[in-house]
Motif scaffolding. Sequence first.
Motif, short mmCIF file in Angstrom:
data_model
loop_
_atom_site.label_atom_id
_atom_site.label_comp_id
_atom_site.label_asym_id
_atom_site.label_seq_id
_atom_site.Cartn_x
_atom_site.Cartn_y
_atom_site.Cartn_z
N GLY A 136 0.82 -1.21 0.00
CA GLY A 136 0.00 0.00 0.00
C GLY A 136 0.85 1.26 0.00
O GLY A 136 0.51 2.26 -0.66
N MET A 137 1.96 1.25 0.72
CA MET A 137 2.87 2.40 0.71
C MET A 137 3.45 2.62 -0.68
O MET A 137 3.58 3.77 -1.14
CB MET A 137 4.00 2.18 1.71
CG MET A 137 3.58 2.18 3.16
SD MET A 137 5.02 1.92 4.24
CE MET A 137 4.21 1.71 5.82
N ALA A 138 3.80 1.53 -1.37
CA ALA A 138 4.34 1.67 -2.72
C ALA A 138 3.29 2.25 -3.67
O ALA A 138 3.61 3.06 -4.55
CB ALA A 138 4.82 0.31 -3.22
N LEU A 139 2.04 1.84 -3.50
CA LEU A 139 0.97 2.41 -4.32
C LEU A 139 0.79 3.90 -4.00
O LEU A 139 0.60 4.71 -4.92
CB LEU A 139 -0.33 1.65 -4.06
CG LEU A 139 -1.58 2.19 -4.76
CD1 LEU A 139 -1.40 2.21 -6.27
CD2 LEU A 139 -2.80 1.36 -4.37
N ALA A 140 0.84 4.25 -2.73
CA ALA A 140 0.71 5.67 -2.35
C ALA A 140 1.84 6.50 -2.95
O ALA A 140 1.62 7.61 -3.44
CB ALA A 140 0.70 5.79 -0.83
N ALA A 299 0.64 17.18 5.83
CA ALA A 299 0.20 17.47 7.19
C ALA A 299 -1.18 16.91 7.49
O ALA A 299 -1.71 17.12 8.58
CB ALA A 299 0.21 18.97 7.44
N ARG A 300 -1.79 16.21 6.53
CA ARG A 300 -3.12 15.60 6.67
C ARG A 300 -4.19 16.64 6.99
O ARG A 300 -5.08 16.41 7.80
CB ARG A 300 -3.10 14.50 7.74
CG ARG A 300 -2.10 13.39 7.47
CD ARG A 300 -2.06 12.39 8.59
NE ARG A 300 -1.01 11.40 8.42
CZ ARG A 300 -1.18 10.17 7.96
NH1 ARG A 300 -2.39 9.77 7.62
NH2 ARG A 300 -0.17 9.32 7.86
N GLY A 391 0.84 8.31 4.36
CA GLY A 391 0.53 9.73 4.45
C GLY A 391 0.35 10.36 3.08
O GLY A 391 0.82 9.85 2.07
N GLY A 392 -0.38 11.48 3.07
CA GLY A 392 -0.60 12.21 1.83
C GLY A 392 -1.86 11.83 1.09
O GLY A 392 -2.24 12.50 0.14
#
Length: 659
Positions: A136-140, A299-300, A391-392
């Motif tokens: 999931g991080m790689a997709l983000a 910063a969400r 994040g992001g």
Amino acid sequence: MLRAQTHTAQELDAPPADAPAEPATRETIHALRDAVRTFIGARLDDPAEAAQAGAVAVPACILWNQFLRFDPASPDWPDRDRFVVSSTRHRPLLDALMRLAGQTVAPDPAPVEYGAHPAVEMAFGPSGQGLGAAIGMALAERQLAARFGRSIVNHRIWALSCGTELATGVAMEAASLAARMRLDRLTVLFEIAPHEEDEAEDTLARYAATGWMVRKVAADDHDAVQAALSAAIRSRKPSVLACSAPPRSTPAGPAAGPAPDLSTLLWARAARRGASARRSWLRRLVKHRQRAEFERTAARRLPAFWREDWLRAWHSSTLPAILPDSGHDTTLSYGRQGLDILRDLVPEMLCLSSRRGRERTEAMPVDQTLPDCGTLVHGLAALLNGIAVHGGLVPCGAITFVAIDRMRPALRFAAMMRQQVIYLLTDDGLALSEDGAGWLPVEQLASLRAMPNVLVFRPADRRETMECWELALRRADGPSLITLSPMATDANAPPDFRQRRPHDGSARGGYVMEEARGPRQVTLIATGSEMLIARQALHQLVRDGISAALVSLPCWELFARQDAAYREQVLGNAPRIGIEAASGFGWDRWLGPHGAFIGMEDFGEAAPSGELYRRLGITAERIHETALRLVSETGRDFQSPSGQKADGYRARSAAGGTT
């Protein structure tokens, strides 16, 4: 939707984050290995356990010293490489790497924990969840790079796991999605213990067949590990690197290692490289034309004035035709409408869907550049966790209600880490009854409401759906589930029925949708699609002279947080009847000692939803009869249209008569 952007030549002139540093000498890596193993040995009393924890120290040291891009002085730098450790087997190794590399400043001997230090990317959870989150991080990372460009989003995802984790079902589902999405910035290192060789060969064969680049090396072979990591960076596929650990009889390392100051000095090269990369990144960020937007998403923070635009768009939009047979007025159609609006107002929203979830929402505006996740709902949920942790982005998943059982470990993991993940659960209630009892969610609502740190929203109509969407989007400390139904809602309610609602009713979890005309004699409490049936029963009771109130509980968790005075004001002290097409487990907390529940305690059967409501007894007529019985039993006087009071009704009821 995350849309690809056109970037200037200056923005695209970013340093190649994929390029490793100059190769470290074998002596340097061995010195680092000895320092790591000595650190682990000082933390663990059992020599065998220490040897196991340090078995892949060489690959880890090569990765951190030569390939991993991080700045110890800024462990939460947005464009850092992510290093995910998912197995508790490698927890001492992560502790050693972070402390020796200067990632922690306090000399506290306690292991680092998720949430206590920004360099710990995720918590240790159920087996296989770590790999799913890494994917999931790689997709983000890829989605953010498409939006902001490689000048400020240019990092890799590294994961350290073990063979038993990679063989789990959720890991295989997530790995299949990674291969289909060609997430080539992901590299997984996993340790093969001597007794796991046969299992590892099978796992490697399956990952290779799925579409991953697979390599196998000896964990202590410096040159082979270095070459394999370089090949993983060049690969256009996700990569898995299997590291065969030495036999347990082999000593884990020298009894005494370098002094702490020497070991810290050995890591200084990697720290200088990371600090230089971050300074260059900051210079590019200052000149970037989307700097403010990037900093906002990092910063969400939600966009400025999004709520004003949201309310304006919601009230001015028209419902699309989704389910012609059931009309437009369904919470499923309202849920799709909300997602459609929010994707334009909040561009960081990223929605993944299962095959059936997409079928039930048809033209739901998911990102068409992403593949349909099919039936891989557990892998889908694991990816959502990684997107949230990265994040992001605001991850959202559209799946069927009963599929929640297959993704429960991932949902529980999101709740543990308090990550914002939004789930749209379609086919709420008895909507899929024609497909058989297996598709009827019976116990799911009760089990989800019992899970800590999870908000379960079950809106009843258009306004509640809008409010639940807003509450889920605002909530940043845990997952939210919005259950949506293709059953018709109470769209034909008179204007005064809608206008009497409090503005913060859904935000408080429950409220009086229609107050009694006089002192309450009975309170009807409903959620979701059953609100229409409850309101029909309310009108029957009013015609019989019963002073009844109608209460909506769209979110139990929020209602439970309200003070006792507010809950008592909403629920009242009259007999209460709960109405919900699900198990009644847990309803007693709202119904009290004299209450009754009308719902379902079995799986039902295959039948059209309207017919199934009748077979299960979830009807306005049954609610009406139950209310009359409770009023009679509690001795609350009422005047029927014929002028007879409660005592007369009690006598006829005992004799088997009806009102």
